[in-house]
Design a protein around this motif. Structure first.
Motif, PDB file in Angstrom:
ATOM      1  N   GLU A  80      -5.335  -8.138  -7.145  1.00  0.00           N
ATOM      2  CA  GLU A  80      -5.277  -8.600  -5.811  1.00  0.00           C
ATOM      3  C   GLU A  80      -6.248  -7.753  -4.888  1.00  0.00           C
ATOM      4  O   GLU A  80      -7.032  -8.030  -4.124  1.00  0.00           O
ATOM      5  CB  GLU A  80      -3.938  -8.058  -5.060  1.00  0.00           C
ATOM      6  CG  GLU A  80      -3.469  -8.687  -3.758  1.00  0.00           C
ATOM      7  CD  GLU A  80      -3.609 -10.271  -3.809  1.00  0.00           C
ATOM      8  OE1 GLU A  80      -4.182 -10.683  -2.522  1.00  0.00           O
ATOM      9  OE2 GLU A  80      -3.211 -10.888  -4.898  1.00  0.00           O
ATOM     10  N   ILE A 124      -5.161  -0.716   1.428  1.00  0.00           N
ATOM     11  CA  ILE A 124      -6.622  -1.019   2.294  1.00  0.00           C
ATOM     12  C   ILE A 124      -6.435  -0.182   3.638  1.00  0.00           C
ATOM     13  O   ILE A 124      -7.549   0.601   4.110  1.00  0.00           O
ATOM     14  CB  ILE A 124      -6.837  -2.173   2.494  1.00  0.00           C
ATOM     15  CG1 ILE A 124      -6.960  -2.892   1.131  1.00  0.00           C
ATOM     16  CG2 ILE A 124      -8.209  -2.691   3.261  1.00  0.00           C
ATOM     17  CD1 ILE A 124      -7.312  -4.508   1.020  1.00  0.00           C
ATOM     18  N   GLU A 125      -5.269  -0.073   4.166  1.00  0.00           N
ATOM     19  CA  GLU A 125      -5.374   0.348   5.577  1.00  0.00           C
ATOM     20  C   GLU A 125      -5.106   1.953   5.484  1.00  0.00           C
ATOM     21  O   GLU A 125      -5.870   2.816   6.243  1.00  0.00           O
ATOM     22  CB  GLU A 125      -4.022  -0.009   6.335  1.00  0.00           C
ATOM     23  CG  GLU A 125      -4.039  -1.339   6.707  1.00  0.00           C
ATOM     24  CD  GLU A 125      -2.599  -1.692   7.377  1.00  0.00           C
ATOM     25  OE1 GLU A 125      -1.904  -1.130   7.250  1.00  0.00           O
ATOM     26  OE2 GLU A 125      -2.343  -3.181   7.596  1.00  0.00           O
ATOM     27  N   PRO A 161      -2.615  -4.638   1.116  1.00  0.00           N
ATOM     28  CA  PRO A 161      -2.890  -4.346   2.439  1.00  0.00           C
ATOM     29  C   PRO A 161      -2.554  -3.115   3.006  1.00  0.00           C
ATOM     30  O   PRO A 161      -3.585  -2.324   3.715  1.00  0.00           O
ATOM     31  CB  PRO A 161      -2.036  -5.490   3.215  1.00  0.00           C
ATOM     32  CG  PRO A 161      -1.991  -6.618   2.435  1.00  0.00           C
ATOM     33  CD  PRO A 161      -2.077  -5.938   1.185  1.00  0.00           C
ATOM     34  N   PRO A 162      -1.375  -2.492   2.724  1.00  0.00           N
ATOM     35  CA  PRO A 162      -1.226  -1.012   3.386  1.00  0.00           C
ATOM     36  C   PRO A 162      -2.015  -0.065   2.268  1.00  0.00           C
ATOM     37  O   PRO A 162      -2.631   1.128   3.012  1.00  0.00           O
ATOM     38  CB  PRO A 162       0.217  -0.759   2.807  1.00  0.00           C
ATOM     39  CG  PRO A 162       0.869  -2.166   2.806  1.00  0.00           C
ATOM     40  CD  PRO A 162      -0.061  -3.120   2.440  1.00  0.00           C
ATOM     41  N   GLN A 178      -9.277  -9.400  -2.942  1.00  0.00           N
ATOM     42  CA  GLN A 178      -9.523  -9.044  -1.457  1.00  0.00           C
ATOM     43  C   GLN A 178     -10.969  -8.787  -1.141  1.00  0.00           C
ATOM     44  O   GLN A 178     -11.544  -8.913  -0.051  1.00  0.00           O
ATOM     45  CB  GLN A 178      -8.817  -7.801  -1.181  1.00  0.00           C
ATOM     46  CG  GLN A 178      -7.208  -8.020  -1.188  1.00  0.00           C
ATOM     47  CD  GLN A 178      -6.778  -8.815   0.100  1.00  0.00           C
ATOM     48  OE1 GLN A 178      -7.406  -9.091   1.058  1.00  0.00           O
ATOM     49  NE2 GLN A 178      -5.500  -9.165  -0.140  1.00  0.00           N
ATOM     50  N   ASP A 196       0.318  -8.845  -3.309  1.00  0.00           N
ATOM     51  CA  ASP A 196      -0.275  -9.266  -2.155  1.00  0.00           C
ATOM     52  C   ASP A 196       0.220  -8.593  -0.818  1.00  0.00           C
ATOM     53  O   ASP A 196      -0.486  -8.395   0.099  1.00  0.00           O
ATOM     54  CB  ASP A 196      -0.168 -10.863  -1.713  1.00  0.00           C
ATOM     55  CG  ASP A 196       1.356 -11.518  -1.824  1.00  0.00           C
ATOM     56  OD1 ASP A 196       1.842 -10.850  -2.965  1.00  0.00           O
ATOM     57  OD2 ASP A 196       1.423 -12.019  -1.066  1.00  0.00           O
TER      58      ASP A 196
END
Length: 587
Positions: A509, A474-475, A471-472, A513, A467
């Motif tokens: 994950e 996706i960024e 995010p990194p 998302q 989790d």
């Protein structure tokens, strides 16, 4: 009587709420993926190795398989893993009650079975404490502590077999108490108890192989108890007769036979050693002290655990400080109460103390002599966890009664006054007053806060945190510097299904998302002995993929040889995932 059962319902209600709170809110980790895949009757071996695969292909073993039955569960488990099948079979049946979630197995459904067993352990602890100490108060306080124990909640919120093993441990320890009382009276165990005890022990081993440590500690505890009885009673002590010993030997023989059933499984399983490499290895320097601190940390968290894994450093420091102060205050109270408990229930208290110390001794024998560091896995302390909670419950019961006992003593020692308005000159010891019912309430409230800490993922966090890693990723996909949608290859070295689980965590994950990123593929580069095989698999796979390409190496334990690729040293690593990002633009 009604108030007694209503109070038990309160403990069950509190424990249920804590165990179900945020149950599916934490990402599953590799051990849980093993439970999910094998319980569905699926196999990890269907996932392709040494080539790029899509996210859905990696997650395919998590899809329900209507054609799979109990035989498939057992077959895949004993050939690909190192656990007995009872819990996995029960999970297979349990999951039929829950529809798929987004096409994949229901995580809440899988974890809820462990949570259910954890909830059942609360009334089980009440019955255990009541029976062992012949005290409803001990039963209630043991149940109350089990309800809020951060360690118990940690185990109950994982789709694993530890809470089931805890129930078998409670049942087996109850049989141990009965046997100790029979031995004290020079009486033989009844046949029904022999059969029941053997059955419980066999089911315990069928739930987790480390249950044998519970049984070994029981045997040592009985030996220690007999030695203590002989030392204290001297000439009045008599060893058990041959007649009274035969049923106990029958229990040992029956349990041994039930355990030996699983020896062929060990012999035919080629993955066993690889799956336990993480608790094996040599130590150098201060590493010799690590098991001691790991063991102490696990003991503490059976009672209290504040948010020491909070992202806020100030919260972490304050939590650690409060825990230290709490234990400096609570330990003398618990120890003092335990000394009184030895006088009131000497046999039972000595038995459980002997059991706990024997179990701890076995852990350190495995760790320091056999080279298998059991202290690295806090979850393995399920072996003696119920005994710790019932001993704490007994100590708290004596603490709860301390004020009443002091008041009674004062009344008996105070002279009888003829003046109705006069007051007794004696005063309650302030230490006793502080360590009475208010102390018990404070200890329980600290446990409640600790239970909330675990449920809210501020303590006993999962060993892998996809989790935080996703995010990194996706960024990176949304970076405005990319003029084209550059595909991503996430690669890892592969030895066993543990690495499947590591990658599944990332894929799970990403799917949760609900993002639609640019194309992401995964590579499981297999490795037996020679690390170069993984390096070669990565190079071969890259040769088949178009450029430009981003390559994210995750837990890639092999030489890295990437031509015309530039590394990004700033890409973050998180718990469980060591990462390296490469930009591959030209051939």
């Amino acid at each position: 009587m009604i108030n007694n059962w209503l109070l038990l319902l309160v403990w069950i209600g509190v424990g249920t709420g804590l165990r179900l709170l945020n149950l599916a809110g934490k990402s599953p980790w590799t051990d849980e993926f093993s439970t999910l895949v094998f319980s569905l009757g699926n196999s990890f071996r269907g996932v392709p190795l040494d080539r790029a695969i899509a996210l859905d292909t990696l997650l395919q073993p998590l899809q329900a398989n209507p054609a799979a039955g109990i035989n498939d569960v057992i077959h895949h488990l004993v050939t690909e893993s190192n656990h007995p099948p009872l819990y996995f079979v029960l999970t297979h049946l349990w999951l039929k009650l829950f529809p798929p979630d987004g096409g994949l197995v229901s995580l809440w459904g899988a974890r809820s079975l462990a949570a259910l067993f954890g909830i059942v352990s609360i009334p089980a602890m009440y019955a255990f404490g009541w029976f062992a100490f012949r005290s409803r108060l001990v039963g209630h306080l043991a149940a109350a502590m089990m309800a809020v124990s951060p360690y118990g909640i940690f185990l109950a919120q994982e789709a694993r077999h530890y809470t089931l093993a805890i129930l078998w441990a409670i049942a087996s320890l109850s049989c141990l108490v009965v046997s100790a009382r029979h031995l004290q009276r020079q009486a033989s165990l009844p046949i029904w108890l022999v059969l029941l005890w053997v059955g419980i022990n066999t089911l315990g081993i069928s739930s987790h192989y480390f249950f044998v440590l519970t049984l070994g500690a029981q045997a040592l505890a009985l030996i220690v108890l007999l030695w203590q009885q002989r030392r204290t009673q001297k000439n009045n002590f008599k060893f058990p007769t041959v007649k009274s010993s035969i049923p106990l030997l029958a229990v040992a023989a029956g349990t041994l036979a039930g355990g030996l059933v699983w020896v062929p499984v060990f012999l035919q399983n080629s993955y066993g050693g690889k799956l336990t490499e993480w608790i094996q290895g040599d130590r150098v320097g201060f590493a010799w002290l690590s098991p001691i601190f790991q063991a102490i940390a696990a003991w503490i968290t059976m009672i209290v655990l504040l948010p020491v894994e909070s992202p806020d450093l100030v919260v972490v420091i304050l939590s650690g400080a409060v825990m230290i102060v709490f234990f400096l205050w609570a330990l003398p109270i618990l120890y003092r109460s335990l000394k009184f408990q030895r006088q009131e229930a000497g046999l039972t208290t000595q038995l459980f103390e002997g059991f706990i110390w024997s179990a701890i001794a076995l852990f350190f024998v495995f760790t320091y002599i056999l080279g298998i560091d059991l202290t690295r896995g806090a979850r393995y302390n399920f072996v003696y966890f119920p005994a710790v909670i019932v001993i704490v419950g007994a100590s708290l019961a004596d603490c709860w009664n301390a004020v009443k006992a002091e008041e009674t003593a004062l009344k008996q020692s105070s002279p009888v006054s003829t003046n109705p308005g006069s007051k007794a000159k004696g005063k309650i010891n302030p230490f006793i007053k502080i360590s009475g019912q208010k102390a018990v309430a404070l200890i329980w409230l600290m446990g409640l806060l600790s239970g909330l800490t675990v449920a809210c993922n501020l303590g006993y966090q999962k060993y892998y945190r996809p989790d935080l890693l996703v995010p990194p990723i996706i960024e990176l996909q949304d970076s405005p510097s990319s003029s084209v949608q550059v595909p991503i290859l996430i690669a890892t070295t592969h030895k066993t299904h543990v690495q499947n689980g590591e990658m599944m965590g990332i894929a799970w994950e990403l799917k949760q998302q609900a993002v639609q990123p640019r194309e992401i593929q995964f590579l499981l580069a297999h490795q037996d002995q020679n690390p170069q095989t993984s390096t070669a698999a990565l190079q071969k796979t890259l040769a088949t993929l178009p450029r430009p390409l981003d390559v994210l190496l995750v837990n890639f334990h092999a030489p890295i040889e990437l031509d015309k690729c530039v590394t990004n040293a700033n890409f973050p690593s998180v718990d469980g995932y060591e990462t390296k990002l490469y930009y591959c633009r030209d051939r």
